[in-house]
Design a protein around this motif. Sequence first.
Motif, PDB file in Angstrom:
ATOM      1  N   SER A   1       0.426  -0.078  -4.504  1.00 39.13           N
ATOM      2  CA  SER A   1      -0.059   1.264  -4.757  1.00 39.13           C
ATOM      3  C   SER A   1      -0.084   1.503  -6.258  1.00 39.13           C
ATOM      4  O   SER A   1       0.206   0.612  -7.042  1.00 39.13           O
ATOM      5  CB  SER A   1       0.844   2.274  -4.049  1.00 39.13           C
ATOM      6  OG  SER A   1       0.306   3.568  -4.167  1.00 39.13           O
ATOM      7  N   PHE A   2      -0.430   2.713  -6.654  1.00 37.16           N
ATOM      8  CA  PHE A   2      -0.448   3.110  -8.049  1.00 37.16           C
ATOM      9  C   PHE A   2       0.211   4.470  -8.160  1.00 37.16           C
ATOM     10  O   PHE A   2       0.079   5.306  -7.267  1.00 37.16           O
ATOM     11  CB  PHE A   2      -1.891   3.202  -8.564  1.00 37.16           C
ATOM     12  CG  PHE A   2      -2.604   1.884  -8.559  1.00 37.16           C
ATOM     13  CD1 PHE A   2      -2.582   1.078  -9.683  1.00 37.16           C
ATOM     14  CD2 PHE A   2      -3.276   1.445  -7.442  1.00 37.16           C
ATOM     15  CE1 PHE A   2      -3.229  -0.147  -9.676  1.00 37.16           C
ATOM     16  CE2 PHE A   2      -3.928   0.223  -7.428  1.00 37.16           C
ATOM     17  CZ  PHE A   2      -3.903  -0.575  -8.554  1.00 37.16           C
ATOM     18  N   ASP A   3       0.930   4.706  -9.272  1.00 36.24           N
ATOM     19  CA  ASP A   3       1.501   6.028  -9.479  1.00 36.24           C
ATOM     20  C   ASP A   3       0.454   6.915 -10.141  1.00 36.24           C
ATOM     21  O   ASP A   3      -0.678   6.496 -10.386  1.00 36.24           O
ATOM     22  CB  ASP A   3       2.818   5.962 -10.264  1.00 36.24           C
ATOM     23  CG  ASP A   3       2.639   5.497 -11.698  1.00 36.24           C
ATOM     24  OD1 ASP A   3       1.487   5.412 -12.176  1.00 36.24           O
ATOM     25  OD2 ASP A   3       3.657   5.219 -12.335  1.00 36.24           O
ATOM     26  N   LEU A   4       0.809   8.156 -10.434  1.00 36.03           N
ATOM     27  CA  LEU A   4      -0.164   9.095 -10.992  1.00 36.03           C
ATOM     28  C   LEU A   4      -0.644   8.712 -12.384  1.00 36.03           C
ATOM     29  O   LEU A   4      -1.689   9.156 -12.828  1.00 36.03           O
ATOM     30  CB  LEU A   4       0.438  10.505 -11.021  1.00 36.03           C
ATOM     31  CG  LEU A   4       0.689  11.111  -9.641  1.00 36.03           C
ATOM     32  CD1 LEU A   4       1.395  12.444  -9.776  1.00 36.03           C
ATOM     33  CD2 LEU A   4      -0.605  11.263  -8.860  1.00 36.03           C
ATOM     34  N   ASP A   5       0.113   7.873 -13.079  1.00 32.46           N
ATOM     35  CA  ASP A   5      -0.285   7.403 -14.400  1.00 32.46           C
ATOM     36  C   ASP A   5      -1.118   6.124 -14.341  1.00 32.46           C
ATOM     37  O   ASP A   5      -1.481   5.566 -15.362  1.00 32.46           O
ATOM     38  CB  ASP A   5       0.950   7.151 -15.266  1.00 32.46           C
ATOM     39  CG  ASP A   5       1.723   8.428 -15.525  1.00 32.46           C
ATOM     40  OD1 ASP A   5       1.080   9.485 -15.706  1.00 32.46           O
ATOM     41  OD2 ASP A   5       2.967   8.368 -15.528  1.00 32.46           O
ATOM     42  N   GLY A   6      -1.385   5.629 -13.143  1.00 32.32           N
ATOM     43  CA  GLY A   6      -2.186   4.430 -12.975  1.00 32.32           C
ATOM     44  C   GLY A   6      -1.408   3.131 -13.051  1.00 32.32           C
ATOM     45  O   GLY A   6      -1.999   2.066 -13.047  1.00 32.32           O
ATOM     46  N   LYS A   7      -0.081   3.211 -13.134  1.00 33.50           N
ATOM     47  CA  LYS A   7       0.732   1.992 -13.159  1.00 33.50           C
ATOM     48  C   LYS A   7       0.866   1.435 -11.752  1.00 33.50           C
ATOM     49  O   LYS A   7       0.986   2.180 -10.783  1.00 33.50           O
ATOM     50  CB  LYS A   7       2.126   2.289 -13.708  1.00 33.50           C
ATOM     51  CG  LYS A   7       2.143   2.677 -15.161  1.00 33.50           C
ATOM     52  CD  LYS A   7       3.564   2.914 -15.613  1.00 33.50           C
ATOM     53  CE  LYS A   7       3.611   3.366 -17.044  1.00 33.50           C
ATOM     54  NZ  LYS A   7       4.982   3.701 -17.451  1.00 33.50           N
ATOM     55  N   ARG A   8       0.848   0.110 -11.659  1.00 32.71           N
ATOM     56  CA  ARG A   8       1.048  -0.533 -10.363  1.00 32.71           C
ATOM     57  C   ARG A   8       2.478  -0.286  -9.903  1.00 32.71           C
ATOM     58  O   ARG A   8       3.411  -0.374 -10.694  1.00 32.71           O
ATOM     59  CB  ARG A   8       0.811  -2.030 -10.466  1.00 32.71           C
ATOM     60  CG  ARG A   8      -0.621  -2.385 -10.695  1.00 32.71           C
ATOM     61  CD  ARG A   8      -0.772  -3.902 -10.788  1.00 32.71           C
ATOM     62  NE  ARG A   8      -2.129  -4.255 -11.057  1.00 32.71           N
ATOM     63  CZ  ARG A   8      -2.602  -4.506 -12.274  1.00 32.71           C
ATOM     64  NH1 ARG A   8      -1.819  -4.465 -13.316  1.00 32.71           N
ATOM     65  NH2 ARG A   8      -3.864  -4.814 -12.444  1.00 32.71           N
ATOM     66  N   VAL A   9       2.632  -0.001  -8.622  1.00 35.84           N
ATOM     67  CA  VAL A   9       3.948   0.283  -8.059  1.00 35.84           C
ATOM     68  C   VAL A   9       4.092  -0.459  -6.741  1.00 35.84           C
ATOM     69  O   VAL A   9       3.166  -0.489  -5.937  1.00 35.84           O
ATOM     70  CB  VAL A   9       4.126   1.796  -7.795  1.00 35.84           C
ATOM     71  CG1 VAL A   9       5.468   2.089  -7.161  1.00 35.84           C
ATOM     72  CG2 VAL A   9       3.949   2.592  -9.074  1.00 35.84           C
ATOM     73  N   VAL A  10       5.240  -1.059  -6.520  1.00 37.02           N
ATOM     74  CA  VAL A  10       5.570  -1.622  -5.227  1.00 37.02           C
ATOM     75  C   VAL A  10       6.526  -0.642  -4.568  1.00 37.02           C
ATOM     76  O   VAL A  10       7.598  -0.362  -5.098  1.00 37.02           O
ATOM     77  CB  VAL A  10       6.237  -3.006  -5.349  1.00 37.02           C
ATOM     78  CG1 VAL A  10       6.772  -3.456  -3.999  1.00 37.02           C
ATOM     79  CG2 VAL A  10       5.250  -4.019  -5.875  1.00 37.02           C
TER      80      VAL A  10
END
Length: 93
Positions: free
Chosen positions: A14-23
Amino acid sequence: MAAQHLEQPPFDVSFDLDGKRVVYLDCRNALLCSKETFAMMMGVTEDTVTSWMQTGTVPSVKMGRPRLVNLAQLRADLSKGKTVFAQGDYADE
């Protein structure tokens, strides 16, 4: 909620609101998820999820190359009382 920020693929779910990849180790709060993750959560095949996305049965968004299931939109619709998801419900997205 347990999440881990990654700078490199291949583990982006997924991605957080800042566009960083997140697991997300727990996808209950993720905004988006891959079709593979959604298939596992729903207990269906990836082909079924692909079909749902192509026919607009579930909301999805294009993020670069992959198309991701829009969990935030699903949650919003469920909280408004939506109980039936039919082809074309998300065709304009």
